[in-house]
Each structure stands twice: as structure tokens, then as C-alpha cells.
Scaffold this motif. Sequence first.
Motif, PDB file in Angstrom:
ATOM      1  N   UNK A 332      12.371  -0.394 -12.202  1.00 20.52           N
ATOM      2  CA  UNK A 332      11.994   0.917 -11.691  1.00 20.52           C
ATOM      3  C   UNK A 332      12.100   1.056 -10.176  1.00 20.52           C
ATOM      4  N   UNK A 333      12.155  -0.055  -9.447  1.00 25.10           N
ATOM      5  CA  UNK A 333      12.200   0.074  -7.981  1.00 25.10           C
ATOM      6  C   UNK A 333      13.435  -0.541  -7.361  1.00 25.10           C
ATOM      7  N   UNK A 443       4.146  -1.594 -11.310  1.00 29.06           N
ATOM      8  CA  UNK A 443       4.686  -0.256 -11.574  1.00 29.06           C
ATOM      9  C   UNK A 443       4.366   0.702 -10.435  1.00 29.06           C
ATOM     10  N   UNK A 444       3.406   0.341  -9.595  1.00 30.52           N
ATOM     11  CA  UNK A 444       3.069   1.214  -8.467  1.00 30.52           C
ATOM     12  C   UNK A 444       3.761   0.788  -7.181  1.00 30.52           C
ATOM     13  N   UNK A 445       3.914  -0.526  -6.973  1.00 33.28           N
ATOM     14  CA  UNK A 445       4.431  -0.996  -5.686  1.00 33.28           C
ATOM     15  C   UNK A 445       5.713  -1.813  -5.798  1.00 33.28           C
TER      16      UNK A 445
ATOM     17  N   UNK B  22      -3.157   4.406  -3.198  1.00 26.26           N
ATOM     18  CA  UNK B  22      -2.130   3.450  -3.609  1.00 26.26           C
ATOM     19  C   UNK B  22      -1.166   4.067  -4.616  1.00 26.26           C
ATOM     20  N   UNK B  23      -1.617   5.142  -5.268  1.00 24.79           N
ATOM     21  CA  UNK B  23      -0.740   5.769  -6.261  1.00 24.79           C
ATOM     22  C   UNK B  23       0.500   6.372  -5.603  1.00 24.79           C
ATOM     23  N   UNK B  25       2.598   4.936  -4.063  1.00 27.44           N
ATOM     24  CA  UNK B  25       3.726   4.032  -4.300  1.00 27.44           C
ATOM     25  C   UNK B  25       4.588   4.492  -5.462  1.00 27.44           C
ATOM     26  N   UNK B  26       4.000   5.250  -6.385  1.00 23.70           N
ATOM     27  CA  UNK B  26       4.748   5.687  -7.569  1.00 23.70           C
ATOM     28  C   UNK B  26       5.866   6.649  -7.207  1.00 23.70           C
ATOM     29  N   UNK B  28       8.278   6.273  -5.143  1.00 26.18           N
ATOM     30  CA  UNK B  28       9.558   5.593  -4.998  1.00 26.18           C
ATOM     31  C   UNK B  28      10.140   5.143  -6.321  1.00 26.18           C
TER      32      UNK B  28
END
Lengths: 517, 384
Positions: A332-333, A443-445, B22-23, B25-26, B28
Motif C-alpha cells: 500500500x505504500x 497500514x497507517x505509516x 497519526x491517522x 499517515x493513511x 499516502x
Amino acid sequence: MSVWNFLRQWKGKSKKKTPEQLYLAPEASQMISGSLNKNKRILDQAYQDCADVIQRVIRFGEKGESGALLVYLEGTANVEEIDEHVIKSLQKSKKPVRSLEDMKQALSVTDAQKIKQFADVFKNVSDGKPVLFLDGVPSALILGLTKWATRSVEDTPTEPVIRGAKEGFVESLHVNISLIRRRIRTPKLKVKTLEVGDYSRTQVALTYMDGICDKKLIQEILDRVNRVSIDGVWDGGMIQEQIQDQRWSIFPQIQTTERPDTICAAMLEGRAALFFEGTPNVLIMPTTFFAFMQSPEDYYSGFIISTLLRILRTIFILIALLAPAFYIAVITFHQELIPTTLIMSVIQFREQVPFPAVVEAVGMEITFEGLREAGVRLPRQIGPAISIVGALVIGQAAIQASLVSPAMVIVVSITAIASFMIPHYDLSIAIRILRFPIMIIASMFGLLGVVLSVICIVIHLTSLRSFGIPYFEPFAPFRKKASLDSVVRAPLWVQKQNPQGAHGNRNQSVKGRGQKT
Amino acid sequence: MKQHAIHTGKILLLIILLILPTLSGCKDHHELDNLALVMATGIDMTDEGRIRISLQLFVPQTGQAQQSAGSTPIQNQSFVTTETGETITDAFNNITRRMSRRLFRGHNTVIVISTSVARDRLGEVLDYFQRMREIRQRTLLFVTDDKVSDILAAQSVLERNSSIALMKQERKHVNLETTIRDISLMKTRPNKPITIPCIKLTEDRTDPRKKVIDTVGSAIFSKEILNGRLNVRQTFGMLMMTGAFEDNIFSFSPRDEKGAISVDVQAVHVHVRPTIHQGQWILDVDLRGRGALVENSTHLDPMKNRDYAIIEESTGHFLSSVIHSGFHKSQKLNSDVYMTYQAFDRKYPAEFQKWEKHWPDIYRTIKLRIHPHIELIHSGAITD
């Protein structure tokens, strides 16, 4: 921090220590009387509604003028030996029996002790020892004729090895201790017993090697165990949870094993072992993180093989922890990290999957954990069925229904294999649980999150201690000698150059650092 | 107890508030099924002077299509789309506007530039690709006379699409690989000599319906302007001088002999000795290498010492003629792709600095002397 402090205080207030008298009947304070009838009355009162307590009056002597009362628990006393050595011996006895000394002579029983209080009567009857009262004597004899039902020594299904001893501990404390004694034949092997559990009065044995193990460690273990307040103990885990240095950590700071050879090796390294009556699981303390990644077999097969296997395990423990998170992060990133031809295939697989990668991954992992848990709980006959269902449902049908991509199935299976490679279940479950938050963070970073999670875990690991020993020893702090037996396994002759071995170091470190309470 | 409950409530709220940012970051995060992979980019110019770019996109095939594709010949999984614009970015954005997915260029392996653009707008193009964060610095560059979109749309027989085929065949045949990173380096050299492989779309000899992409040499630039070409042999000569040559089989006729020999030339090492003698800049080159005789249709017998020496000598002669011809061409084009300046800079730093600004004039007059020492390691004679 304040949350933990508050929870700790709250927990401390809610429970108060129970008095020792809890498990004894109210009649315990009475002394044994000279009259058999009176004694019988007290016993009847105490053992009211106890159908399994057998009281038998024996008449003996030439005209049957002497009387004795035998009390025991059905199923715990050895009835054949009672018949043979107590009843028959008394009836055959030529000399008149007037005192307990006479009776001791008449009986052919080695273990016979004199007691005067009813408290001792109750204790010993509960322990399975028959108690013999003699008419006209204000005391009684305890006979060591117990026979608890126990299974025979079998191999350990939880910690199997290909090479090395197969036998494992059983539920009987005495058998377990004997298995240790058979391997270490020296009086330096010390066994200290204590009781834990207000009602269960579980026998606990602390074993260690005198001269190798630090005295402070023994005292610390005894202190911690004695401070535990609990109604009953059915497994070492119940105590482990309460005497660990950092009780809120997910990582086990006390090692559990069912293998006598592991215990013996640990004791020769200067550790202590805690045995519990009624469970084959024995606690070893202190321990380090790397002890959980070692199998006793590492020392039996050659050092080259063991070193390679240990490196393999280290790699796979990282896979078990990070593989799904890495997959999510990359998919995903960081699509540019995947080789071009691979991403072309992965895109095709994922084309019809309706969920984001993180949902797919977490869903699959939870399904797998469920499957594994179901496999443990299911009766043995249905066990294979669940694996077929799992393989079909997860492996094939889910892909055909386009619910998951084949790449995800590969990742989940590799992770599953990797988590089963960790030799100790306690650590493997900790790793499995940690996987989930890392997946969410990934999944967030992306990879940044994965790296940060690993840093957090390592910080936590290095801050942990097991009975004062740094948990991440020998790497943090680094100890060269001990590191020869960590991720690698140096040849035994190299390790043996220092006769004290790793434990010599360890003892000093314990003394220097002092115990953490 | 109640106080505690309020306490924990506050703490929980605090934790949630701390976690919330922090959300971000989603943002990207890009799911794979929202990406369109750009495999190759082509840059062209319209007659009006507008930039026209063509993108080769990867077309994923779904599971069922894949299964049926098992029996039929594999179709190339690509799709080419073209759009014009004032600048490259403008044209690219025009394509993005029509696409349902985000165009992802992290896997762009090939950039094809038409000669019309290369002739005088190469600087502009290179600047764009050097700036572009998503495109890799190791992306290969090509120059072509043909229509760029035709090259991208060409069906590869063996690979999944023409860009992968280009990437693989370039490494295998000419070994001249020019990446964006190479160009950045080349641009720092005096007079900015740049070489980019030249490709051409030709018809397959047996099946005229199929098109094959051929490498026809290299385009030579100086000061980011297309000056001329080297043919394939001359390109090999250039690679030998710059040290990038790996191996190749050369076929040629030895002097005074009928027929030809083929020699697999490998392990070429070049030692350069520059001298400045009375204002004449001279470059002596020791060319060492090994050759294996692959084919021989001449009367030379490799088992005889004399003939053996002739083969070695003629191979060396051939190689030096290849290098010479390319070198003279580059002197005419005034592009120091042979990197001779390096040798002079090392030996005569003072002189070089004095003349650096006039390097084009000096380069034209450099005298190249090649001393080949080719060693035949394999006679190829098994049956005799």
C-alpha cells in the motif's frame, strides 16, 4: 504511567490476605484424647458429609481387648499395604500393644510419625496419609502409605525432540523430583518445599544447585512465592503471572518446560526451578529472551547444525512478527520496492479482491488464529477435520471467491509456519499477538511504522528483567562469553573453557546489580 | 471507585486524541487496485512543436482471462495512450485526467525519445526526468527515428511487453545502457558528451506482421544536442575504451585471406597513456583482451603457431580499426564520449585546466595510437 499505578493500587486494595486456618476444620485446635470414642466423635464432626473418608476400628490382641482407629481418604491411601502391613501385622502381633512405640514395632511400615494435635491429623489425611489412633493413648501415628493416582512417565507432546530424552514430567511432584535426581546425582542438588494456595495447599518444590545458584536468588524466589495470595494453584502459570518482574509485559519472563533435561541444564547454569504438585509444567527462573528460542536438542546435535538452526529460527521469528506487516506496507505504500515482474503478478491477483490489503491481511490472520485455537480445543478425533476445512476454506475457496489474493495466503502460511518454529509456546503466542498491532501501524505509516514498532519492542525487551537479570542478555548488555550460546551455539569445548560457564558471569551480575523487588 | 472511573475516562480521551493525528499517515496509502503501472514513457513532438507523450500502461488480466490465455498465445499485457501538451507535465496531466486510476511511474523501466525531441530539446526532457521523484534514476533511455507510440505498442514475442523486452535485450546485445543517472554524470564532463542507444522498429524477416525492435547504434550528443550516430561496431569500440565492454563475437576477414573468422572477444582491459608532445596531444592505448575462435572459414590453421599469431594479430588489428573509426567520428561530432579528457586531466592537471574551456578544439586534434595485445585462448579446433 499513572494508569498502571492506579490499576496496581486498585488491585492491591481489593484483596486481603486469608488466614491459614481457612482450610482447617474448626476442630483443628483440639488435642487428641486418650479415648477412642471421643476421637471418633471429633472426626465425625469434622468429616461430616465427606463420604470418601474411611474410619475403621480394628480390634486386636488375644481377646480383642485392644482397639485402634484408622482414618484415611479413599483413593489416596494404599489399601493393599494397609491390609498387609497395618491390619494383619497388628492382629498377628504377639506382644501386647500399650503405647505408640509398641505399635510402631508391631507394624511393618517405615514412615510412621507421632502427632498430638488434630490439626496435624487433618493435614495428613488430606495429604493422603492414613492416621492410626490407639485406644488409651493421647496421640496418633501417621503412616506414609499414600498412593495417588498418577499417569506414568511419558514423552512430552508439547516439546518434542528428535534426538534426546523423550520422557517428560507428570502430575506427581515426587515423580518429577525423582526424574531430576536421576540426572544430577549429588547432594548439592537442593530441594526446598513450601505450600501455596489457601485451600489447595499445593506442594511446591524449589530446586537449585548449591554453590552454583546465587543464594540471593533463592531467597528472592521464596519471598515472592510466599507473598502470593491465592485460593488454589493448578498450574505454575498461575504463580508465574504473579511473581514476574514486569507483570504487565506480554513477554514471559519465566520459562516453562516439561522436560527434565532442560531443567537439569538450567540448574547447572545457576538457575532455579519451581515444581508444582499436580502439573507437569515446571518454571525456570531467571530466564532470558534467547532461552525461549532454544531447544534442548541444540546441544545434542552438532554445533554446526544447531547454529544454523538457531539462525534459521531467528530469521523466522522476524518473519512471524513482521511478514504480514511488511506485506501491507509494501503493497500500500512502497510499490516501487517490489520487482517489476512481481508487482505485475500481484496486481493481477489483487484485481478482484474487494478489500484493502490491511483488511485482507488482518482478516486472514484472525481466521488462521481461530483455526489454530479451534484445532487445540477440538477433540482429537475431529482434529484432522478442521485442518481439511481450513485448507479448503482459506486456501482455495477464498481465492476462488476472490475474497483474498493468493499472495496473501502465501504470506499467512509462511507466518504460520514461522510462528510454529519458535520452540516455546509462551514466546510464540506473544509474537503472534504483537503481529496484529504492527499490521495496523504498517497500514497507517508503511515501513516507517514497521521500523518504529520494532524499535519499541526492542526498547521494551531491553528494559525487562527476569529476577534481576536483563532479559535481553547477552546482547543488551553485551556479554561475549554468554553470547557464544545465544543466536549461535559455539562448540561445547569452547564454552567449557571457563568452568563456570555462563552462570559464573550471571552470578556476579546478580550480586552487583542487586535484586529488583 | 467513581473517581477512578472519571480519571480513566480522561486518560482514554487523551490517548485517543494523541492517536488521532497519526491517522494522517493513511493519506499516502494507495491500494494496488487503484494504481495503473506505467511501464514505459515515450516523448515525441507534434508538427506544431507541442510535446506529445505516450505511456505504456500495464493491463492486468483477471483470473479467468489468465486461465484461457494458457492455451492461446500470450497477448502482451499493455496498452498505449498518447496525449499532447505544452510541457511534459502538461501532457502527462492530460492523460491522468482520462484515467480512472493513479498513474504510478515507480516501475517505468524505459524512456523512448524521438529524434525530433532529441535534436534540440533533450535538455528539457532530461531536466524533467531528473526532477521527477517517482521515476527511478536507473530508467533506461533510448532514441528512435520511428514513431514513439509504435515502439511502445510493438508486441514482444517472448516478454510481457515491449519495454521489458527492450530492457533485457539491451543488456544482452550492445551492453550500452544509458540511464538517467549516467546522463547526470555525463552532463558534468567537458562539452557534455552523451550517448544514448538508438533503436529502430523493423519487420521480422519470417513473419512480416510482427515487428522487432533492433538496436542500430548509438546517438551522440554534445551540449545536449544530437550531433550524429555511431553504428553498432563503433559503439562496441567506444565501450571498450570506456571499460563498459563485456563480450561480443566479431566476424571479419583477416588480411590477405579469403573467408572470415569469428572471434569471441572478452575481458578487454584498456590502459591509457596520454602525452603532450610539442603541443600535440597524443593518446597511447594498450588494448589487452582475450579471444576465443568460434568460427573459421579461412585457410588459417589455429594449430600452427604462425597462423595462430596471424589470427591474434588480425583480431587486434580489427579491434583497433573499430575503435579508430568511431573515435574519428566522435572527433568530427565534437563529443568526447571516449572520455579521453579523464586521462589527460590525471596526468596533466595544469595543462588540462588551462585548456578545459577549449576542449572541443583540443579534442579534434588528439592523436590516438592503439597497441592491441589480443591473446587467443581457444583455438576452437576439436576435431582436427
